[in-house]
Write a protein that holds these residues in place. Structure first.
Motif, PDB file in Angstrom:
ATOM      1  N   LEU A 182       0.835  -1.198   0.000  1.00  0.00           N
ATOM      2  CA  LEU A 182       0.000   0.000   0.000  1.00  0.00           C
ATOM      3  C   LEU A 182       0.871   1.250   0.000  1.00  0.00           C
ATOM      4  O   LEU A 182       1.738   1.423   0.852  1.00  0.00           O
ATOM      5  N   GLU A 183       0.637   2.135  -0.974  1.00  0.00           N
ATOM      6  CA  GLU A 183       1.426   3.356  -1.103  1.00  0.00           C
ATOM      7  C   GLU A 183       0.622   4.609  -0.765  1.00  0.00           C
ATOM      8  O   GLU A 183       1.211   5.623  -0.378  1.00  0.00           O
ATOM      9  N   TYR A 184      -0.694   4.562  -0.920  1.00  0.00           N
ATOM     10  CA  TYR A 184      -1.514   5.754  -0.703  1.00  0.00           C
ATOM     11  C   TYR A 184      -2.780   5.374   0.063  1.00  0.00           C
ATOM     12  O   TYR A 184      -3.478   4.435  -0.298  1.00  0.00           O
ATOM     13  N   LEU A 185      -3.069   6.123   1.133  1.00  0.00           N
ATOM     14  CA  LEU A 185      -4.272   5.891   1.937  1.00  0.00           C
ATOM     15  C   LEU A 185      -4.967   7.215   2.184  1.00  0.00           C
ATOM     16  O   LEU A 185      -4.357   8.170   2.688  1.00  0.00           O
ATOM     17  N   ASP A 186      -6.253   7.283   1.830  1.00  0.00           N
ATOM     18  CA  ASP A 186      -7.047   8.498   1.974  1.00  0.00           C
ATOM     19  C   ASP A 186      -8.284   8.187   2.807  1.00  0.00           C
ATOM     20  O   ASP A 186      -9.156   7.431   2.372  1.00  0.00           O
ATOM     21  N   ILE A 187      -8.358   8.752   4.019  1.00  0.00           N
ATOM     22  CA  ILE A 187      -9.532   8.579   4.882  1.00  0.00           C
ATOM     23  C   ILE A 187     -10.050   9.945   5.332  1.00  0.00           C
ATOM     24  O   ILE A 187     -10.569  10.096   6.435  1.00  0.00           O
ATOM     25  N   ARG A 188      -9.915  10.931   4.464  1.00  0.00           N
ATOM     26  CA  ARG A 188     -10.355  12.283   4.785  1.00  0.00           C
ATOM     27  C   ARG A 188     -11.851  12.344   5.063  1.00  0.00           C
ATOM     28  O   ARG A 188     -12.644  11.683   4.402  1.00  0.00           O
ATOM     29  N   GLN A 189     -12.206  13.147   6.069  1.00  0.00           N
ATOM     30  CA  GLN A 189     -13.598  13.439   6.429  1.00  0.00           C
ATOM     31  C   GLN A 189     -14.371  12.211   6.899  1.00  0.00           C
ATOM     32  O   GLN A 189     -15.598  12.211   6.870  1.00  0.00           O
ATOM     33  N   ALA A 190     -13.678  11.172   7.332  1.00  0.00           N
ATOM     34  CA  ALA A 190     -14.351  10.028   7.979  1.00  0.00           C
ATOM     35  C   ALA A 190     -14.471  10.378   9.463  1.00  0.00           C
ATOM     36  O   ALA A 190     -13.679   9.939  10.299  1.00  0.00           O
ATOM     37  N   THR A 191     -15.468  11.173   9.783  1.00  0.00           N
ATOM     38  CA  THR A 191     -15.548  11.838  11.088  1.00  0.00           C
ATOM     39  C   THR A 191     -15.769  10.881  12.257  1.00  0.00           C
ATOM     40  O   THR A 191     -15.416  11.204  13.384  1.00  0.00           O
ATOM     41  N   GLU A 192     -16.366   9.725  12.008  1.00  0.00           N
ATOM     42  CA  GLU A 192     -16.668   8.790  13.096  1.00  0.00           C
ATOM     43  C   GLU A 192     -15.648   7.667  13.229  1.00  0.00           C
ATOM     44  O   GLU A 192     -15.840   6.746  14.018  1.00  0.00           O
TER      45      GLU A 192
END
Length: 298
Positions: A182-192
């Motif tokens: 895994l090179e890129y992980l995006d979890i933006r705005q996962a508020t909970e």
């Protein structure tokens, strides 16, 4: 003689000329045959397991749950875009409907949609997870939970989005364990997603985007290749032997309570410590605080 002539496109007496296949011939002449045989058997096992949906394939899965939020900024779209690492049968189950199964070639992206008109699926399962290298943009699926721990060849995972107004208030569980590629992980705005994200096995991770998420802490891989990280106000951070970090952005350190930084020269630990009023557990190794710093109160 038999194999070389076959792939050069000639016969014994040159009477029958076929089409040469040097792209196959050259790599088959390199390396030890036992390793080629081992790879062939491993790939064939997965190929037939996904074709007939055997127990071997079912034990090797990606598991997700989707939701349909009201008034979503981005219109929900539950089509998956899967790219296999090797030739296989892509097999996906959407809830209780009949599985979607079709033959796929390595390195080609395939759209996978549910056969019925229903918008969401209770549980989504993708079999043969260890041979899936890309799964597409999942921000439109509004995940409630995701288990990607067996997707060992997954290279990019996008669950969040930077679109203005986007928010995923459903995601509460995210499993990432053996994702070594895994090179890129995006979890933006996962508020909970109020949990510590364990990336200790993701040695090849280059970039983490977690702005606006509910993430409470991050454990980075020891000696990993991390270059960029964007985090919310976390309560814990663990970073060891990260030599390539050039961008490390945390919204603020007001919640930080536990800090472990070992041999990460680009991280200004002095500023972090002095910006963290709640800090109570510290381990700093390989730091170089200048003598002119006023560290009497730290």
């Amino acid at each position: 003689r038999k194999y070389i002539r076959t792939y050069r496109g000639i016969s014994i007496d040159n009477s029958i000329a076929g089409k040469p296949d040097p792209t196959f011939l050259e790599p088959m002449l390199n390396g030890r045959k036992k390793y080629q045989r081992r790879q062939l058997e491993r790939n064939n096992e997965l190929y037939f397991a996904t074709k007939y949906v055997s127990t071997f394939a079912k034990d090797d899965f990606i598991r997700m749950r989707f939701t349909k939020p009201e008034g979503a900024t981005i219109t929900p779209d539950y089509t998956l875009y899967l790219t296999p690492y090797t030739d296989m049968y892509i097999t996906a189950e959407f809830g209780n409907t009949a599985p979607v199964i079709f033959r796929a070639k390595a390195g080609i992206e395939y759209p996978v949609a549910r056969k019925t008109d229903s918008d969401t699926a209770d549980i989504v399962l993708i079999y043969g997870a260890s041979f899936i290298q890309a799964i597409g943009d999942l921000s439109k699926c509004y995940l409630r939970e995701g288990n990607f721990s067996k997707a060992t060849r997954l290279q990019s995972l996008t669950i969040g989005s930077d679109v203005e107004g986007y928010k995923n208030e459903s995601l509460t569980q995210l499993a990432l364990e053996n994702n070594k590629l895994l090179e890129y992980l995006d979890i933006r705005q996962a508020t909970e997603l109020k949990t510590v994200v364990d990336l200790s096995q993701c040695n090849n991770l280059l970039e983490l985007r977690a702005e606006g998420s509910g993430v409470t802490g991050v454990i980075f891989a020891n000696g990993g290749k991390l270059e960029k990280a964007y985090l919310p106000a976390v309560t814990s951070l663990t970073m060891k032997n990260l030599q390539y970090v050039d961008t490390f952005d945390v919204s603020n350190y007001g919640n930080l309570q536990q800090l472990v930084v070992e041999n990460v020269p680009s991280i200004n630990t002095y500023n972090i410590v002095n910006s963290s009023p709640l800090l109570n557990t510290i381990r700093l190794v390989g730091i170089n605080w200048d003598e002119s710093y006023d560290i009497a109160d730290t």
